[in-house]
Structure formats: structure tokens, C-alpha cells
Design a protein around this motif. Structure first.
Motif, PDB file in Angstrom:
ATOM      1  N   PHE A  60       0.838  -1.210   0.013  1.00  0.00           N
ATOM      2  CA  PHE A  60      -0.024   0.294  -0.085  1.00  0.00           C
ATOM      3  C   PHE A  60       0.778   1.372   0.041  1.00  0.00           C
ATOM      4  N   GLY A  61       2.208   0.907   0.078  1.00  0.00           N
ATOM      5  CA  GLY A  61       3.068   2.375  -0.065  1.00  0.00           C
ATOM      6  C   GLY A  61       3.068   2.912   1.274  1.00  0.00           C
ATOM      7  N   ARG A  62       3.036   2.174   2.398  1.00  0.00           N
ATOM      8  CA  ARG A  62       2.905   2.737   3.678  1.00  0.00           C
ATOM      9  C   ARG A  62       4.506   3.181   4.383  1.00  0.00           C
ATOM     10  N   ALA A  63       4.521   4.046   5.041  1.00  0.00           N
ATOM     11  CA  ALA A  63       5.869   4.444   5.494  1.00  0.00           C
ATOM     12  C   ALA A  63       6.664   3.442   6.466  1.00  0.00           C
ATOM     13  N   GLU A  64       5.770   2.384   7.017  1.00  0.00           N
ATOM     14  CA  GLU A  64       6.577   1.365   7.736  1.00  0.00           C
ATOM     15  C   GLU A  64       5.903   0.008   7.285  1.00  0.00           C
ATOM     16  N   ARG A  65       6.799  -0.946   7.436  1.00  0.00           N
ATOM     17  CA  ARG A  65       6.353  -2.416   7.294  1.00  0.00           C
ATOM     18  C   ARG A  65       6.469  -3.315   8.564  1.00  0.00           C
ATOM     19  N   ARG A 118       0.046   0.185   8.416  1.00  0.00           N
ATOM     20  CA  ARG A 118       1.292   0.050   8.139  1.00  0.00           C
ATOM     21  C   ARG A 118       1.178  -1.288   6.881  1.00  0.00           C
ATOM     22  N   ASP A 119       2.251  -1.285   5.967  1.00  0.00           N
ATOM     23  CA  ASP A 119       2.247  -2.575   5.150  1.00  0.00           C
ATOM     24  C   ASP A 119       2.889  -3.759   6.068  1.00  0.00           C
ATOM     25  N   LEU A 120       2.088  -4.816   5.461  1.00  0.00           N
ATOM     26  CA  LEU A 120       2.387  -6.307   6.227  1.00  0.00           C
ATOM     27  C   LEU A 120       2.916  -7.118   5.355  1.00  0.00           C
ATOM     28  N   THR A 121       3.494  -8.093   6.203  1.00  0.00           N
ATOM     29  CA  THR A 121       4.158  -8.985   5.810  1.00  0.00           C
ATOM     30  C   THR A 121       3.823 -10.460   6.483  1.00  0.00           C
ATOM     31  N   TYR A 122       2.956 -11.352   6.040  1.00  0.00           N
ATOM     32  CA  TYR A 122       2.583 -12.470   6.768  1.00  0.00           C
ATOM     33  C   TYR A 122       3.300 -13.840   6.463  1.00  0.00           C
TER      34      TYR A 122
END
Length: 355
Positions: A60-65, A118-122
């Protein structure tokens, strides 16, 4: 593709479905297939797979992942499947606490968080419960470190709903003795290597473990014999003996420093390292970690075991442990998780990722 797990539905029912899919270490393929199939039906994540590890990421182009990670495997089943829900709101079964309740929370969030802050990695990975050489997260670190790149990570290990910072390191060594073989009827002609191990056991019995405070969290160490080997036959004086010692050390030490400490403790004996893994510092001063602790609303504690937060720490990613299960029930026949704890974990993570 269909979603046989129903990951966008009730998180408690999802936990039960995950528990009922047997996934003992090295036998995770069926569950990994189901997780991959379900996630490929989620339009806002990209899905990749390596072996029986599945990774889904938003963009989503968020500042934090942020990474949310958990292992698919369980210890061997002990007559505790299928799952069952009792009248007291407890879901019973192998893996309920460690850690399919945490996996269910990850999957529900992956399916339903369509506009996170925040962008997320699952990350769903295999073979955490056995030797480190099989660990799926370690394989991802080696093969696809870019899949894991993030500012902060939460490992959904069971913590009873609190944040556990960092983790202990673990070291195993063989402390060996040698003697001279002889017939036990003429024992004076030999040297008994098992008898020579008595001072090793005396050192262990008298050892006073350190308690190390880091960032306000206290890490208690442990030094224990976990195995002893020696002997050839019922009428032979043994010429070799080895005591396997496990040192659970505070994250203020490196693996090399921990080994040096053990060698100092057993000075005069032959010490052979067989396995080790580094600890991880709490990292709670990182802004993302501080915000997470505040969102959970429970004072943090030290993680009194080794977990894969150490792998994230080695990548330079601050990481904590947080999950709905009770760690004291992990690996037991009586393993269970309160329904209310699963629901609370999902709600708190959802609030943190949307508020």
C-alpha cells in the motif's frame, strides 16, 4: 481457488480448523497448501512460497512495514486431536497454544485488513519445533531475505497475551571424560570414565545461574545436564562418557562468549560444542516496538526461552513475541487456549494496525 480454511470468518472456528489439520514437523505440506490456497484468494496481498513456507505481503506504500510470523508445525500428537471446545471457553488440541491460535489471528488479519496503517508481511513457515537445520524461517533468511525486509516483526509465539521482548540464546555442549576399558571383575585394571563424570554433575548441581536485567526485563539463565552417555556392556569398565549440557544464556552474551563461559565452568574437561543459537536483545526502545507495547496495554516481560525473534534480530529487524496461547501448556497433552484470548489478540492487533 477456494478457501478451504475460511480465513475471513470466525477466528476461533478458524483456529479449530487449523488444529484439525495435522502438521507435525516435516509433515506440514497439507497445511501449507491450504494456507497458500486461502491467501491466493485475497486480492490485496502478493503470495510467494519456498518449500512449505508461505509469505504474503501488502503493498500500500505505507511508511512502515511490519512482519507477523508464525510456524505451521507442531510437536508429535499425543492423543489430543481432533480439537474440542469445552463449556468453559477452552479450545483443546495439539497446537492450540503453540501456535495455531496465533496462525489463525494472522490469517484473519491477512484476509480482512484492507486498509492497514502499515504495510504487512505475513510469514507462515515450517519445521520450527525441530533441529535448526530444518527451520523454514532460516531457509527464508538464506534464500529470500528480501521477502522478510521490514521495520519491525511480531512473532506470534504463545505469550499469554503479553509482549515478551527478545529471547535467550541456547548452547549445547558435550562435556567428555575418558578412561581405560577393563573387565568389571578386574576393575582395578581400568579407569571408569562414568565415575570421572561425577565432578561434572557436581558443578551443575552447585551452579548459581545469573539473572541479567536488560532494558528493565530480567533474563534468568540456566545450565543443565540434559543427557548422559557412557558404557559398553554389563561387565565392562567404560572408557568414555559424555554429559550433554544445555546453557540457556542471556542475550547480553554472544554465542562465542557463552561458549567461553561454559569452557571456563568446566575447565579441565574436554568441551565439544554441538549446537547453538544466538539470543536477541529486547529492542523495546524502537519506536515501532514501543507503540506496539502501548497498544497491547500489558507490561512486557523477558522471553524465557529461545525463539525465532533471534533470526529477525540478526537481520537488524527489532522483534518481539506476542500470541494468545499459554507457553506453559505448549507441547503438553493438555494443550489448550482460551477462546477469549484468541479474540482479544485479534482485536488488539487490529486496533494497532488500523488506529
Amino acid at each position: 481457488m477456494g478457501d478451504g480454511l475460511g480465513i475471513d470468518g470466525d477466528v476461533v472456528a478458524l483456529t479449530a480448523r487449523l488444529v484439525d489439520v495435522e502438521s507435525v514437523s516435516r509433515e506440514e505440506k497439507r497445511l501449507a497448501d491450504l494456507v497458500e490456497d486461502a491467501l491466493r484468494g485475497v486480492p490485496h496481498v502478493r503470495v510467494d512460497r519456498d518449500g512449505d513456507a508461505v509469505v504474503a505481503r501488502t503493498d500500500f506504500g505505507r511508511a512502515e512495514r511490519v512482519v507477523l510470523a508464525g510456524h505451521l508445525d507442531t510437536v508429535p500428537i499425543a492423543g489430543n486431536l481432533p480439537s474440542r471446545l469445552d463449556d468453559n471457553g477452552l479450545l483443546w488440541g495439539c497446537g492450540t497454544s503453540d501456535m495455531k491460535a496465533g496462525l489463525a489471528v494472522q490469517l484473519k488479519l491477512a484476509a480482512t485488513l484492507t486498509a492497514p496503517n502499515r504495510d504487512l508481511t505475513y510469514v507462515f513457515y515450517d519445521a520450527e519445533e525441530i533441529a535448526a537445520e530444518f527451520n523454514g524461517l532460516a531457509r527464508l533468511v538464506d534464500h529470500h531475505p528480501d521477502w522478510l525486509a521490514a521495520d519491525f516483526a511480531v512473532l506470534m509465539e504463545p505469550t499469554g497475551g503479553r509482549v515478551d521482548g527478545g529471547c535467550q540464546g541456547t548452547l549445547r555442549v558435550r562435556v567428555e571424560t575418558t578412561g581405560r576399558r577393563a573387565h568389571s571383575a578386574r576393575s582395578w585394571l581400568g579407569e571408569n570414565a562414568i565415575h570421572k563424570a561425577a565432578p561434572i554433575l557436581a558443578v551443575l548441581a552447585g551452579y548459581q545461574p545469573r539473572k541479567v536485567e536488560i532494558d528493565g526485563l530480567v533474563y534468568p539463565e540456566g545450565l543443565n545436564a540434559v543427557m548422559i552417555e557412557g558404557g559398553h556392556a554389563g561387565n565392562v569398565i567404560p572408557d568414555s562418557c559424555a554429559v550433554t549440557v544445555n546453557y540457556r544464556f542471556s542475550p547480553d552474551q554472544s554465542e562465542a562468549e557463552a561458549l567461553d563461559r561454559v569452557r571456563d565452568i568446566f575447565a579441565g574437561f574436554h568441551v565439544v560444542p554441538t549446537d547453538s543459537a544466538p539470543g536477541a536483545l529486547p529492542g523495546l526502545s524502537h519506536p515501532a516496538a514501543a507503540a506496539f507495547v502501548e497498544a497491547i496495554g500489558v507490561p512486557p516481560a523477558a522471553k524465557e526461552s529461545w525463539t525465532d525473534v533471534a533470526r529477525f534480530s540478526a537481520l537488524g529487524i527489532p522483534a518481539v513475541n506476542y500470541g494468545p496461547g499459554d507457553p506453559t501448556l505448549a507441547h503438553t497433552r493438555e494443550e489448550n487456549v482460551p477462546v477469549a484470548a484468541i479474540v482479544a489478540a485479534e482485536q488488539k492487533l487490529r486496533q494497532w494496525l488500523t488506529g
